[in-house]
Motif scaffolding. Structure first.
Motif, PDB file in Angstrom:
ATOM      1  N   ILE A 101       9.110 -28.510  35.450  1.00 36.14           N
ATOM      2  CA  ILE A 101       9.116 -29.373  34.735  1.00 36.14           C
ATOM      3  C   ILE A 101      10.765 -29.844  34.129  1.00 36.14           C
ATOM      4  CG2 ILE A 101       8.571 -30.461  32.290  1.00 36.14           C
ATOM      5  CD1 ILE A 101       5.693 -28.980  33.395  1.00 36.14           C
ATOM      6  N   VAL A 102      11.242 -28.949  33.620  1.00 37.86           N
ATOM      7  CA  VAL A 102      12.836 -28.933  33.003  1.00 37.86           C
ATOM      8  C   VAL A 102      14.252 -29.514  34.183  1.00 37.86           C
ATOM      9  CG1 VAL A 102      14.909 -27.773  31.773  1.00 37.86           C
ATOM     10  CG2 VAL A 102      12.680 -26.878  31.256  1.00 37.86           C
ATOM     11  N   PHE A 103      13.709 -28.766  35.119  1.00 36.88           N
ATOM     12  CA  PHE A 103      14.943 -29.279  36.599  1.00 36.88           C
ATOM     13  C   PHE A 103      14.818 -30.923  37.146  1.00 36.88           C
ATOM     14  CE2 PHE A 103      15.633 -24.997  38.167  1.00 36.88           C
ATOM     15  CZ  PHE A 103      16.877 -24.767  36.626  1.00 36.88           C
ATOM     16  N   SER A 104      13.434 -31.032  36.947  1.00 34.41           N
ATOM     17  CA  SER A 104      13.032 -32.524  36.707  1.00 34.41           C
ATOM     18  C   SER A 104      13.283 -33.320  35.722  1.00 34.41           C
ATOM     19  CB  SER A 104      11.428 -32.373  36.999  1.00 34.41           C
ATOM     20  OG  SER A 104      10.704 -32.506  38.128  1.00 34.41           O
ATOM     21  N   ILE A 105      13.481 -33.010  34.774  1.00 33.17           N
ATOM     22  CA  ILE A 105      13.726 -34.188  33.664  1.00 33.17           C
ATOM     23  C   ILE A 105      15.124 -34.134  33.561  1.00 33.17           C
ATOM     24  CG2 ILE A 105      14.044 -33.740  30.717  1.00 33.17           C
ATOM     25  CD1 ILE A 105      11.236 -32.533  30.603  1.00 33.17           C
ATOM     26  N   LEU A 106      16.239 -33.108  33.928  1.00 42.43           N
ATOM     27  CA  LEU A 106      17.316 -33.179  33.962  1.00 42.43           C
ATOM     28  C   LEU A 106      18.072 -33.299  35.784  1.00 42.43           C
ATOM     29  CD1 LEU A 106      18.233 -28.981  33.167  1.00 42.43           C
ATOM     30  CD2 LEU A 106      18.996 -30.982  31.405  1.00 42.43           C
ATOM     31  N   LYS A 107      17.311 -34.134  36.096  1.00 41.76           N
ATOM     32  CA  LYS A 107      17.287 -34.524  37.865  1.00 41.76           C
ATOM     33  C   LYS A 107      18.092 -33.608  38.707  1.00 41.76           C
ATOM     34  CE  LYS A 107      17.173 -39.469  35.674  1.00 41.76           C
ATOM     35  NZ  LYS A 107      17.944 -40.634  35.348  1.00 41.76           N
ATOM     36  N   VAL A 108      17.580 -32.400  38.753  1.00 39.95           N
ATOM     37  CA  VAL A 108      18.051 -31.002  39.448  1.00 39.95           C
ATOM     38  C   VAL A 108      17.615 -31.803  40.880  1.00 39.95           C
ATOM     39  CG1 VAL A 108      18.570 -28.905  40.409  1.00 39.95           C
ATOM     40  CG2 VAL A 108      17.997 -29.960  37.697  1.00 39.95           C
ATOM     41  N   ILE A 139      24.292 -22.601  43.412  1.00 49.80           N
ATOM     42  CA  ILE A 139      23.843 -24.291  44.202  1.00 49.80           C
ATOM     43  C   ILE A 139      23.938 -25.037  43.192  1.00 49.80           C
ATOM     44  CG2 ILE A 139      21.390 -24.846  45.262  1.00 49.80           C
ATOM     45  CD1 ILE A 139      20.930 -21.555  45.550  1.00 49.80           C
ATOM     46  N   VAL A 140      23.896 -25.308  42.044  1.00 50.56           N
ATOM     47  CA  VAL A 140      24.006 -26.439  41.682  1.00 50.56           C
ATOM     48  C   VAL A 140      25.088 -27.045  41.245  1.00 50.56           C
ATOM     49  CG1 VAL A 140      22.947 -27.874  39.370  1.00 50.56           C
ATOM     50  CG2 VAL A 140      21.753 -26.851  40.278  1.00 50.56           C
ATOM     51  N   LEU A 141      25.999 -25.771  41.595  1.00 52.14           N
ATOM     52  CA  LEU A 141      27.886 -26.157  40.765  1.00 52.14           C
ATOM     53  C   LEU A 141      28.239 -26.884  41.828  1.00 52.14           C
ATOM     54  CD1 LEU A 141      29.635 -24.994  39.037  1.00 52.14           C
ATOM     55  CD2 LEU A 141      30.016 -23.118  40.261  1.00 52.14           C
ATOM     56  N   SER A 142      27.563 -26.440  43.316  1.00 56.29           N
ATOM     57  CA  SER A 142      28.609 -27.666  44.572  1.00 56.29           C
ATOM     58  C   SER A 142      28.257 -28.804  44.210  1.00 56.29           C
ATOM     59  CB  SER A 142      27.516 -26.843  45.498  1.00 56.29           C
ATOM     60  OG  SER A 142      26.359 -26.783  46.139  1.00 56.29           O
ATOM     61  N   GLN A 143      26.610 -29.081  43.655  1.00 57.58           N
ATOM     62  CA  GLN A 143      26.985 -30.720  43.298  1.00 57.58           C
ATOM     63  C   GLN A 143      27.139 -31.226  42.118  1.00 57.58           C
ATOM     64  OE1 GLN A 143      25.189 -32.546  45.981  1.00 57.58           O
ATOM     65  NE2 GLN A 143      25.218 -29.991  47.048  1.00 57.58           N
ATOM     66  N   ASP A 144      27.938 -30.852  40.963  1.00 58.05           N
ATOM     67  CA  ASP A 144      27.810 -31.244  39.789  1.00 58.05           C
ATOM     68  C   ASP A 144      28.295 -29.985  38.775  1.00 58.05           C
ATOM     69  OD1 ASP A 144      28.300 -32.760  37.241  1.00 58.05           O
ATOM     70  OD2 ASP A 144      26.548 -33.986  37.455  1.00 58.05           O
ATOM     71  N   PRO A 145      29.118 -29.955  38.493  1.00 56.99           N
ATOM     72  CA  PRO A 145      29.315 -29.006  37.138  1.00 56.99           C
ATOM     73  C   PRO A 145      28.447 -28.678  35.766  1.00 56.99           C
ATOM     74  CG  PRO A 145      31.540 -29.487  38.339  1.00 56.99           C
ATOM     75  CD  PRO A 145      30.290 -30.271  39.348  1.00 56.99           C
TER      76      PRO A 145
END
Length: 221
Positions: A101-108, A139-145
């Motif tokens: 849910i939190v990741f969806s809110i953050l648009k991960v 994993i997310v760092l490779s997309q957006d720090p």
């Protein structure tokens, strides 16, 4: 090029020290991860063979207990161990749901998949929670720090909520143990047998409290 005399030996020495310290830290982390992974695989393999051929061994162990107590002991062990694993499943489901849910809110990207990764690693005692957060953050760092920083903070907060608020209450209801007893059992189990002790400390504590009928160590009604 300008014939300026500069001594870089000091900087070189400092760089070597930092690199050596970093390598030692990485090797120590890798060693701990591999050790915990081997123990986890060992537990899974033993559990699998126990499911296949464990009944005869279980009946053999019960022969050392007086006949009038065999049924009570068997039910006590089954109740406590099933309660513990049921509690673990509840915690995994809670962390997976809230993280997704939190990741969806953050648009991960791939929020559900990353939430499952965090939960699976978190189920490994000791270094599992740290590895889960680190893997997902990288994993997310490779997309957006900036998004990776948000993910890292969100995971830490959710894990703290789970470990300090949800987990003691879930285990208390599943095993009917006082939260203080649960924390003490985890401390002793980890000190005595490492990761395997952490896995088995809580259900064993539940069995001991039930067999000895220690009311002071049970959870409040």
């Amino acid at each position: 090029a300008r014939n300026i005399q500069v001594d870089l030996n000091f900087i070189e020495e400092q760089a070597r020290r930092y690199v050596s310290a970093g390598l030692v830290s990485v090797l120590a982390t890798a060693q701990a991860f591999l050790k915990n992974l081997v123990i986890l695989i060992f537990i899974i393999v033993v559990g699998f063979f126990m499911l296949l051929n464990g009944e005869q061994l279980w009946l053999f162990c019960l022969r050392f207990i007086p006949i009038q107590r065999q049924k009570f002991v068997a039910q006590t062990i089954q109740t406590n161990f099933l309660g513990f694993f049921r509690g673990q499943l509840i915690l995994v489901a809670f962390l997976t749901t809230t993280t997704a849910i939190v990741f969806s809110i953050l648009k991960v990207p791939f929020a559900v998949l990353l939430a499952v990764i965090v939960s699976v690693f978190d189920a490994i005692p000791g270094i599992g929670a740290t590895l889960g957060v680190s893997v997902v953050s990288l994993i997310v760092l490779s997309q957006d720090p900036w998004l990776a920083l948000k993910v890292f903070i969100a995971c830490i907060i959710l894990q703290q909520i789970q470990d300090n608020l949800i987990a003691p209450r879930v285990m208390q209801n599943s095993l009917n143990l006082n939260p203080v007893v649960i924390f003490f059992a985890l401390l002793v189990g980890g000190r005595v047998a490492g990761i395997l002790g952490i896995f088995l400390a809580v259900p064993i504590a539940g069995v001991i409290v039930s067999l000895l009928d220690i009311e002071a160590m049970r959870s409040e009604p």
